[in-house]
Design a protein around this motif. Structure first.
Motif, short mmCIF file in Angstrom:
data_model
loop_
_atom_site.label_atom_id
_atom_site.label_comp_id
_atom_site.label_asym_id
_atom_site.label_seq_id
_atom_site.Cartn_x
_atom_site.Cartn_y
_atom_site.Cartn_z
N LYS A 111 -8.08 30.36 -34.88
CA LYS A 111 -7.00 30.10 -35.93
C LYS A 111 -5.95 28.89 -35.94
O LYS A 111 -5.07 28.71 -34.59
N GLU A 113 -3.36 28.97 -36.10
CA GLU A 113 -1.62 28.77 -35.41
C GLU A 113 -2.10 29.29 -33.65
O GLU A 113 -1.41 28.65 -33.38
N ASP A 114 -3.24 30.02 -33.59
CA ASP A 114 -3.16 30.39 -31.73
C ASP A 114 -3.68 28.55 -31.36
O ASP A 114 -2.62 28.01 -30.19
N TYR A 116 -2.55 25.72 -32.37
CA TYR A 116 -1.11 25.15 -32.64
C TYR A 116 -0.28 25.55 -31.00
O TYR A 116 0.83 24.75 -30.15
N ARG A 117 -0.40 27.03 -31.22
CA ARG A 117 0.94 27.61 -29.44
C ARG A 117 0.57 26.79 -28.90
O ARG A 117 1.07 27.03 -27.36
N GLN A 118 -1.21 26.80 -28.20
CA GLN A 118 -1.96 26.56 -26.85
C GLN A 118 -1.72 24.88 -26.52
O GLN A 118 -1.17 24.73 -25.50
N ARG A 120 0.99 23.59 -28.11
CA ARG A 120 2.96 23.46 -27.65
C ARG A 120 3.08 24.32 -26.30
O ARG A 120 3.69 23.77 -25.34
N GLU A 121 2.11 25.41 -26.22
CA GLU A 121 3.08 25.89 -24.42
C GLU A 121 2.22 24.63 -23.35
O GLU A 121 3.10 24.44 -22.07
N LYS A 122 0.86 24.57 -23.66
CA LYS A 122 0.69 22.83 -22.91
C LYS A 122 1.27 21.50 -22.70
O LYS A 122 1.12 20.78 -21.87
N PRO A 124 4.22 20.49 -24.48
CA PRO A 124 5.27 20.40 -25.77
C PRO A 124 6.17 19.47 -26.03
O PRO A 124 6.41 19.87 -26.86
N LEU A 144 5.40 26.07 -39.25
CA LEU A 144 4.37 26.05 -37.58
C LEU A 144 5.42 25.41 -36.74
O LEU A 144 5.66 25.40 -35.24
#
Length: 228
Positions: A111, A113-114, A116-118, A120-122, A124, A144
């Motif tokens: 997805k 969203e997933d 995007y999150r990955q 941003r976490e690694k 930023p 998002l």
């Protein structure tokens, strides 16, 4: 915001890309194409593949919107579709990474969203651009948190196949600019100086032009067709 990115505000970004089946497919040629674009007044470059981006960065001191086009059998998404392509792009550090932000199924059912999150976490601090095809996709990408909302894929997906970016005086761009919090980069079939000027007047942060500048086989085709 990055000083280099500030320099593309209200200015032209030129997409320097050539796929393997195209006559100008060569990292060296894309580097020279970027040089020509810079001499002509471009303030940024959009480029595909780490090899091309590396050569372009050696050739010009302009911010790069980086992508990797990768076709997966289980998905229609091909612009930086997974974290694997993001990781490859981080090796050459484009100022902005653009990814397909349409509602289409991603490889492996991933997805947006997933992904995007990955990222941003690694990473930023990495600036991200959402390549969208519809107003609704642009709104979703804005929610998002994408740094830039792009109209890159308008007219290129099933959900947008009946849309033209310039319809009703660029109504799509007007609507997105009016309702999103993040900056909008106009892209996709903006193929004349008049259109470039207009989208900036309507509030786009920057504008990307590709085929009309950097794909001579398509430019030639227009002239040849006029005589047929």
């Amino acid at each position: 915001m990055n000083k280099k990115i500030e320099e593309i505000r209200g200015k032209l970004v030129v997409s320097c890309q050539a796929l393997p089946e195209e006559p100008l497919h060569s990292s060296f040629i894309m580097g020279r194409m970027a040089k020509a674009a810079a001499i002509g007044g471009a303030k940024g470059i959009r480029a595909n593949t780490t090899e091309d981006i590396r050569e372009i960065k050696r050739t010009v001191d302009l911010p790069v919107i980086g992508i990797i086009k990768k076709v997966y059998e289980d998905s229609e998404v091909y612009i930086t579709p997974t974290m694997k392509e993001v990781e490859e792009l981080m090796e050459v550090q484009p100022e902005i990474i653009a990814i397909d932000a349409t509602g289409r199924e991603r490889p492996g059912g991933l997805k947006l969203e997933d992904l995007y999150r990955q990222i941003r976490e690694k990473y930023p601090e990495q600036l991200l651009m959402a390549d969208c095809a519809t107003v609704e996709e642009a709104y979703h990408a804005d929610e998002l948190g994408f740094d830039f909302i792009g109209t890159t894929l308008v007219g290129y997906t099933k959900d947008s196949m009946n849309l033209q970016i310039e319809d009703d005086d660029f109504a799509i761009i007007k609507q997105i600019v009016e309702h999103v919090k993040h900056d909008v980069i106009a892209e996709g079939n903006i193929d004349s100086p008049e259109k470039v000027k207009r989208v900036i007047e309507l509030g786009a942060y920057s504008v990307v032009v590709g085929s009309s500048i950097t794909r001579p086989q398509l430019i030639t085709k227009k002239f040849a067709a006029a005589l047929e």
